[in-house]
Design a protein around this motif. Structure first.
Motif, PDB file in Angstrom:
ATOM      1  N   TYR A  22      44.239  -2.231 -17.247  1.00 42.88           N
ATOM      2  CA  TYR A  22      43.080  -2.407 -16.378  1.00 42.88           C
ATOM      3  C   TYR A  22      43.290  -1.700 -15.041  1.00 42.88           C
ATOM      4  O   TYR A  22      42.442  -0.926 -14.577  1.00 42.88           O
ATOM      5  CB  TYR A  22      42.827  -3.903 -16.162  1.00 42.88           C
ATOM      6  N   PHE A  23      44.441  -1.949 -14.417  1.00 45.28           N
ATOM      7  CA  PHE A  23      44.711  -1.295 -13.139  1.00 45.28           C
ATOM      8  C   PHE A  23      44.907   0.214 -13.325  1.00 45.28           C
ATOM      9  O   PHE A  23      44.584   1.010 -12.428  1.00 45.28           O
ATOM     10  CB  PHE A  23      45.922  -1.923 -12.453  1.00 45.28           C
ATOM     11  N   GLY A  24      45.415   0.608 -14.496  1.00 46.48           N
ATOM     12  CA  GLY A  24      45.514   2.033 -14.793  1.00 46.48           C
ATOM     13  C   GLY A  24      44.143   2.682 -14.857  1.00 46.48           C
ATOM     14  O   GLY A  24      43.956   3.828 -14.404  1.00 46.48           O
ATOM     15  N   LEU A  25      43.157   1.960 -15.409  1.00 50.88           N
ATOM     16  CA  LEU A  25      41.781   2.469 -15.465  1.00 50.88           C
ATOM     17  C   LEU A  25      41.224   2.643 -14.056  1.00 50.88           C
ATOM     18  O   LEU A  25      40.609   3.669 -13.736  1.00 50.88           O
ATOM     19  CB  LEU A  25      40.911   1.510 -16.271  1.00 50.88           C
ATOM     20  N   LEU A  26      41.434   1.653 -13.201  1.00 46.78           N
ATOM     21  CA  LEU A  26      40.961   1.758 -11.822  1.00 46.78           C
ATOM     22  C   LEU A  26      41.608   2.953 -11.114  1.00 46.78           C
ATOM     23  O   LEU A  26      40.947   3.682 -10.366  1.00 46.78           O
ATOM     24  CB  LEU A  26      41.261   0.469 -11.052  1.00 46.78           C
ATOM     25  N   ASP A  27      42.889   3.141 -11.364  1.00 43.53           N
ATOM     26  CA  ASP A  27      43.600   4.247 -10.734  1.00 43.53           C
ATOM     27  C   ASP A  27      43.061   5.591 -11.216  1.00 43.53           C
ATOM     28  O   ASP A  27      42.970   6.552 -10.434  1.00 43.53           O
ATOM     29  CB  ASP A  27      45.091   4.132 -11.028  1.00 43.53           C
ATOM     30  N   GLU A  28      42.698   5.667 -12.491  1.00 42.03           N
ATOM     31  CA  GLU A  28      42.122   6.900 -13.031  1.00 42.03           C
ATOM     32  C   GLU A  28      40.797   7.223 -12.336  1.00 42.03           C
ATOM     33  O   GLU A  28      40.505   8.387 -12.034  1.00 42.03           O
ATOM     34  CB  GLU A  28      41.923   6.760 -14.539  1.00 42.03           C
ATOM     35  N   MET A  29      39.997   6.187 -12.080  1.00 37.71           N
ATOM     36  CA  MET A  29      38.729   6.401 -11.377  1.00 37.71           C
ATOM     37  C   MET A  29      38.965   6.904  -9.955  1.00 37.71           C
ATOM     38  O   MET A  29      38.265   7.804  -9.471  1.00 37.71           O
ATOM     39  CB  MET A  29      37.939   5.098 -11.330  1.00 37.71           C
ATOM     40  N   VAL A  30      39.945   6.317  -9.275  1.00 39.81           N
ATOM     41  CA  VAL A  30      40.259   6.757  -7.919  1.00 39.81           C
ATOM     42  C   VAL A  30      40.727   8.214  -7.930  1.00 39.81           C
ATOM     43  O   VAL A  30      40.293   9.027  -7.100  1.00 39.81           O
ATOM     44  CB  VAL A  30      41.326   5.841  -7.288  1.00 39.81           C
ATOM     45  N   ASP A  31      41.591   8.562  -8.878  1.00 44.40           N
ATOM     46  CA  ASP A  31      42.066   9.937  -8.972  1.00 44.40           C
ATOM     47  C   ASP A  31      40.897  10.899  -9.200  1.00 44.40           C
ATOM     48  O   ASP A  31      40.857  11.992  -8.623  1.00 44.40           O
ATOM     49  CB  ASP A  31      43.082  10.080 -10.110  1.00 44.40           C
ATOM     50  N   TRP A  32      39.947  10.492 -10.041  1.00 45.18           N
ATOM     51  CA  TRP A  32      38.777  11.352 -10.297  1.00 45.18           C
ATOM     52  C   TRP A  32      37.959  11.537  -9.022  1.00 45.18           C
ATOM     53  O   TRP A  32      37.521  12.647  -8.697  1.00 45.18           O
ATOM     54  CB  TRP A  32      37.908  10.728 -11.396  1.00 45.18           C
ATOM     55  N   LEU A  33      37.771  10.456  -8.272  1.00 46.23           N
ATOM     56  CA  LEU A  33      37.007  10.550  -7.028  1.00 46.23           C
ATOM     57  C   LEU A  33      37.722  11.431  -6.003  1.00 46.23           C
ATOM     58  O   LEU A  33      37.084  12.193  -5.263  1.00 46.23           O
ATOM     59  CB  LEU A  33      36.773   9.152  -6.448  1.00 46.23           C
ATOM     60  N   VAL A  34      39.040  11.345  -5.964  1.00 43.68           N
ATOM     61  CA  VAL A  34      39.809  12.201  -5.061  1.00 43.68           C
ATOM     62  C   VAL A  34      39.629  13.669  -5.438  1.00 43.68           C
ATOM     63  O   VAL A  34      39.530  14.547  -4.569  1.00 43.68           O
ATOM     64  CB  VAL A  34      41.296  11.785  -5.063  1.00 43.68           C
ATOM     65  N   ARG A  35      39.551  13.931  -6.741  1.00 44.34           N
ATOM     66  CA  ARG A  35      39.317  15.309  -7.173  1.00 44.34           C
ATOM     67  C   ARG A  35      37.916  15.798  -6.799  1.00 44.34           C
ATOM     68  O   ARG A  35      37.650  16.999  -6.795  1.00 44.34           O
ATOM     69  CB  ARG A  35      39.527  15.441  -8.692  1.00 44.34           C
ATOM     70  N   GLN A  36      37.026  14.842  -6.492  1.00 44.27           N
ATOM     71  CA  GLN A  36      35.680  15.207  -6.008  1.00 44.27           C
ATOM     72  C   GLN A  36      35.661  15.299  -4.479  1.00 44.27           C
ATOM     73  O   GLN A  36      34.605  15.313  -3.856  1.00 44.27           O
ATOM     74  CB  GLN A  36      34.649  14.185  -6.479  1.00 44.27           C
ATOM     75  N   ASN A  37      36.862  15.341  -3.887  1.00 46.40           N
ATOM     76  CA  ASN A  37      37.044  15.527  -2.443  1.00 46.40           C
ATOM     77  C   ASN A  37      36.767  14.278  -1.616  1.00 46.40           C
ATOM     78  O   ASN A  37      36.571  14.373  -0.400  1.00 46.40           O
ATOM     79  CB  ASN A  37      36.201  16.691  -1.916  1.00 46.40           C
ATOM     80  N   LEU A  38      36.754  13.096  -2.257  1.00 42.57           N
ATOM     81  CA  LEU A  38      36.726  11.864  -1.486  1.00 42.57           C
ATOM     82  C   LEU A  38      38.143  11.489  -1.086  1.00 42.57           C
ATOM     83  O   LEU A  38      39.102  11.771  -1.817  1.00 42.57           O
ATOM     84  CB  LEU A  38      36.100  10.724  -2.285  1.00 42.57           C
ATOM     85  N   ASP A  39      38.279  10.852   0.053  1.00 45.74           N
ATOM     86  CA  ASP A  39      39.580  10.370   0.467  1.00 45.74           C
ATOM     87  C   ASP A  39      39.914   9.100  -0.309  1.00 45.74           C
ATOM     88  O   ASP A  39      39.037   8.269  -0.571  1.00 45.74           O
ATOM     89  CB  ASP A  39      39.582  10.083   1.974  1.00 45.74           C
ATOM     90  N   ALA A  40      41.187   8.928  -0.676  1.00 45.76           N
ATOM     91  CA  ALA A  40      41.603   7.743  -1.429  1.00 45.76           C
ATOM     92  C   ALA A  40      41.304   6.460  -0.660  1.00 45.76           C
ATOM     93  O   ALA A  40      41.036   5.422  -1.270  1.00 45.76           O
ATOM     94  CB  ALA A  40      43.089   7.816  -1.765  1.00 45.76           C
TER      95      ALA A  40
END
Length: 278
Positions: free
Chosen positions: A172-190
Motif C-alpha cells: 500500500y505504501f509502495g503504491l503511494l510512493d509510486e504516485m508521488v514519484d510520478w507526480l515528481v516526474r511531472q515537475n511537482l515538488d515532493a
C-alpha cells in the motif's frame, strides 16, 4: 481495588513497541510492564516514558516476573529463544509470531497451556486500526480495549486469513510512493505531492470505514463516472491483471502463514510456476 496484572514482553521490536505505547497512551496504567532488554533502545525508551515500565536483566527474568507474557520475537529466532526459557503452568502466553500456529507454540512454551495469538498493526500506538485476537480471552481483551477495532475470533483459520491481509501494508505504501514519484516526474515538488496523495487516500479510507456496509464494489461504482478517468484506469489495471496479483500475493503469504511456503518463495509469474501447495 484489584491488583494490576503483571505483563511481560519477550521482544520489543516495532510492533511490540506500538502495542505497549497504545496500552500506555495518556499515561493510563492498565498493568505493570516488564520488558526484555534485547532491543535496548526501544525498551529503555518506553521505560523512560512510563514509570510503570521496567527493563529486565534478561528474557528469563521477564518470564519469572510476569503473569501475562507477550512473545514478540521474529519467526527466524523464535524457536531458539523460546526453547531456552522456562515457563510456568499458571502463565498466559500471547504470541505475536505470525507464522507460528497454536500447535507449534504449545511445544515451545510448555508447561504453560493458556495460549492466545494476537495480530496488531503499527497504528495501535495511536489507538487506530484492527487488533485480531484468537481465542477470546477476557483478561487479554481488557488490556487491548480502546486500542483500535478489537476482533475476537473463534477459529484459528480466521485469524490466519485476516493476518494474511496485513501483509499488504507495505505494498500500500509502495503504491503511494509510486504516485508521488510520478507526480515528481511531472515537475511537482515532493513536498507538494506527498501531502496531496496522503490526503486523497485518507479521505478514501474514511469513506471505506464509514460505508463498509455497502460493499466496496458499490463504493468503486460510486467513485466511477461513466466514461471518466476512474472507469478507464480501473478497466486497464484490471485487464493487466493488477487485481488478480493481489489475490496471488495473498495466496503466497497465507501459504507462508500455514507453513507451506517460506520467505524464499516468490510470486509465480504464471500459474504453472506455483511452487507452494494450495
Amino acid at each position: 481495588m484489584n491488583e494490576l496484572p503483571r505483563v511481560g514482553f519477550v521482544g520489543v521490536g516495532a510492533i511490540a513497541e506500538a502495542l505497549i505505547t497504545g496500552m500506555c497512551a495518556g499515561a493510563e496504567q492498565r498493568a505493570t510492564f516488564l520488558l526484555s532488554p534485547r532491543n535496548s533502545t526501544n525498551a529503555k525508551g518506553l521505560a523512560a516514558r512510563f514509570p510503570f515500565i521496567k527493563v529486565a536483566a534478561d528474557n528469563q527474568a521477564v518470564i519469572d516476573g510476569s503473569d501475562i507474557l507477550f512473545i514478540a520475537v521474529t519467526p527466524q529466532i523464535a524457536a531458539d529463544v523460546l526453547s531456552a526459557l522456562k515457563f510456568r503452568p499458571d502463565q498466559h502466553i500471547v504470541s505475536l509470531i505470525a507464522t507460528y500456529d497454536m500447535a507449534r507454540l504449545r511445544g515451545l512454551v510448555a508447561p504453560a497451556s493458556a495460549i492466545a495469538r494476537l495480530a496488531p498493526v503499527p497504528s495501535v500506538a495511536r489507538r487506530l486500526g484492527p487488533l485480531i485476537l484468537y481465542p477470546p480471552v477476557a483478561g487479554i481483551a481488557a488490556l487491548l480495549q480502546g486500542l483500535g477495532q478489537l476482533l475476537q475470533l473463534q477459529k484459528e483459520s480466521d485469524l490466519d486469513a485476516l493476518w494474511t491481509v496485513t501483509g499488504l501494508m507495505a505494498p500500500y505504501f509502495g503504491l503511494l510512493d509510486e504516485m508521488v514519484d510520478w507526480l515528481v516526474r511531472q515537475n511537482l515538488d515532493a513536498s507538494q505531492a506527498r501531502p496531496f496523495v496522503a490526503a486523497l487516500f485518507e479521505a478514501l479510507s474514511v469513506t471505506a470505514a464509514e460505508r463498509s456496509g455497502e460493499g466496496f464494489d458499490k463504493l468503486r461504482e460510486a467513485h466511477t463516472t461513466l466514461g471518466g478517468l476512474n472507469e478507464q484506469s480501473y478497466r486497464e489495471l484490471k485487464a493487466a491483471g493488477w487485481m488478480t496479483l493481489f489475490s496471488r500475493a495473498l495466496d503466497l503469504i497465507q501459504a507462508r502463514m500455514q507453513g507451506r511456503a517460506t520467505l524464499a518463495d516468490q510470486l509465480p509469474q504464471h500459474e504453472s510456476q506455483v511452487s507452494f501447495k494450495r
